[in-house]
Design an enzyme around this catalytic site. Structure first.
Site, PDB file in Angstrom:
ATOM      1  N   TYR A 140       0.812  -1.216   0.000  1.00 49.43           N
ATOM      2  CA  TYR A 140       0.000   0.000   0.000  1.00 49.43           C
ATOM      3  C   TYR A 140       0.852   1.275   0.000  1.00 49.43           C
ATOM      4  CZ  TYR A 140      -4.027  -3.003   1.096  1.00 49.43           C
ATOM      5  OH  TYR A 140      -5.005  -3.969   1.071  1.00 49.43           O
ATOM      6  N   LYS A 195       4.889 -14.500   2.217  1.00 47.24           N
ATOM      7  CA  LYS A 195       4.903 -15.327   1.005  1.00 47.24           C
ATOM      8  C   LYS A 195       6.365 -15.420   0.597  1.00 47.24           C
ATOM      9  CE  LYS A 195       2.419 -17.609  -1.894  1.00 47.24           C
ATOM     10  NZ  LYS A 195       1.834 -18.874  -1.536  1.00 47.24           N
ATOM     11  N   ASP A 227      -1.417 -17.777   2.159  1.00 46.52           N
ATOM     12  CA  ASP A 227      -2.524 -18.564   1.608  1.00 46.52           C
ATOM     13  C   ASP A 227      -2.915 -19.678   2.575  1.00 46.52           C
ATOM     14  OD1 ASP A 227       0.035 -19.457   1.034  1.00 46.52           O
ATOM     15  OD2 ASP A 227      -0.459 -20.261  -0.942  1.00 46.52           O
ATOM     16  N   ASP A 251      -4.165  -6.687   6.133  1.00 47.04           N
ATOM     17  CA  ASP A 251      -5.507  -6.176   5.854  1.00 47.04           C
ATOM     18  C   ASP A 251      -6.449  -7.353   5.562  1.00 47.04           C
ATOM     19  OD1 ASP A 251      -7.578  -4.492   5.186  1.00 47.04           O
ATOM     20  OD2 ASP A 251      -6.739  -3.845   3.266  1.00 47.04           O
ATOM     21  N   ASP A 255      -9.615  -9.126   8.084  1.00 44.57           N
ATOM     22  CA  ASP A 255     -11.042  -9.195   7.750  1.00 44.57           C
ATOM     23  C   ASP A 255     -11.551 -10.629   7.876  1.00 44.57           C
ATOM     24  OD1 ASP A 255     -11.253  -6.497   7.246  1.00 44.57           O
ATOM     25  OD2 ASP A 255     -12.342  -6.755   5.362  1.00 44.57           O
TER      26      ASP A 255
END
Ligand code: ATP
Length: 366
Positions: A140, A195, A227, A251, A255
């Protein structure tokens, strides 16, 4: 008397409705925990302001926020308030506050609250972990400068620095030291979510994580690819204590984690740095339910409790610490009573009805 200046950012959609409930609770805190006093200054920053004036957050309001002891935000953003490239203008305020004041740790507690049903079929082993999201670097950070769209090709650049990663990983380990470990067996664990098997940037994130982990021999370092992490959050949440992740990954997994404990309406968050703290629910402005008086204020009130706890750390204020615990307890009691649950929790209650029930519970705890 401890006086705290609070910059209030009600924002858009359900933001103002839920912010009033947090203010109501903080006013009750003033009554019950005598020496505490809050001076609120209300900001107009919002996507609505952008639609009216072309500015999401006036410079003067940003300045006020930098001078406040803490910032309490409802939610800024409306789906149709966008920049020419399609991104939402909400970031003009939220990223400005995060990046400008170096609020490098996004802290999202994930805890199954009383009388709340998880969509997971077996939660008997408990869910109680914290996602710590790196807040000012990562993918971001590309938003203001690193994004390129040329000849029908778009690229965004991920930024991972040793300094930024060390700071947030160190925060995660310090947090683990304060907690009582994972639900499974009480062991203190910090999980690095990345990752690193695919991208050099994430491999570097993990190597910095390892450097910091060596300074905390009492806490077990743990690793998960992002993942796989999404599956573990659903299948074995009891195995986790503190997770730390790059900005975008943090982020997304936060959620998902909020969904496992009953939904966004229950998920508080804090964006904190060394000097400044911004406290807001993990959810957005939910415009589809705005103005109906049915938004769940729990995430917002628990964000105010996180603010009290952070102020307690900043100033060594025991009253603020006790107040934080009492606000959390009051919300849990109101949930347990179950009379004013909002529709997202299967009830017929209202935003202010739940807020009143929580305030009434607080008054019995003073
Ligand atoms: P953002 O992009 O700003 O994060 P979003 O588009 O992901 O926002 P939210 O505004 O967070 O979406 O809300 C998504 C949905 O979740 C809402 O439409 C609403 O159904 C539900 N929701 C979010 N917050 C609450 C709340 N406090 N009470 C009840 N329902 C909520």
């Amino acid at each position: 008397m401890s006086t705290y200046k609070i910059a209030l950012l009600p924002g858009d959609g359900i933001g103002p409705e839920i912010t009033s409930e947090a203010v109501k609770m903080l006013k009750a805190v003033e009554d019950v925990f005598g020496p505490l006093n809050f001076e609120f200054e209300t900001m107009t920053a919002s996507a609505k302001l952008f639609l009216d004036t072309g500015v999401t957050m006036p410079d003067s309001e940003y300045e006020t926020c930098t001078k406040a002891d803490a910032m309490l935000m409802g939610a800024i953003g409306l789906p149709h308030a966008r920049r020419p490239d399609g991104t939402e203008v909400a970031g003009d305020a939220i990223f400005r506050l995060r990046f400008g004041m170096d609020l490098y740790a996004g802290v999202r507690p994930v805890r199954l609250l009383p009388n709340v049903r998880s969509p997971l079929h077996d939660t008997s082993k408990g869910i109680d972990y914290v996602v710590v999201r790196e807040n000012v670097e990562g993918l971001y950070a590309s938003r203001d400068g690193g994004s390129v769209l040329r000849n029908e090709v778009a690229t965004d650049t991920i930024v991972i620095t040793r300094e930024g990663t060390s700071k947030v990983v160190d925060y995660a380990f310090r947090l683990a030291q304060k907690r009582k470990g994972r639900p499974l067996d009480g062991k203190s664990v910090v999980t690095c979510v990345d990752k690193s098997n695919v991208l050099t940037s994430y491999a570097f994130f993990r190597s910095v994580f390892n450097d910091v982990a060596r300074e905390y021999p009492d806490i077990e370092p743990d690793y998960a690819y992002v993942d796989a992490m999404t599956a573990y959050q659903v299948q074995s949440p009891q195995n986790y204590d503190v997770l730390v992740a790059e900005n975008m990954f943090g982020d997304i997994i936060s959620d998902l984690s909020s969904a496992t404990v009953g939904g966004l309406g229950l998920a508080p968050s804090a964006d904190v740095g060394e000097k400044h703290g911004l406290f807001q629910p993990a959810h957005g402005s939910a415009p589809t339910i705005a103005g109906k008086g049915i938004a769940n204020p729990v995430a917002m009130i628990l964000s105010a409790a996180m603010m009290l706890d952070w102020l307690a750390d900043q100033r060594g204020d025991d009253d603020a610490r006790r107040a934080a615990a009492a606000v959390t307890e009051a919300v849990e009691q109101a949930l347990n009573q179950g009379k004013e649950l909002t529709p997202d929790l299967g009830g017929k209650g209202t935003t202010s009805g739940f807020g009143d029930a929580a305030v009434a519970a607080l008054r019995t705890l003073g």
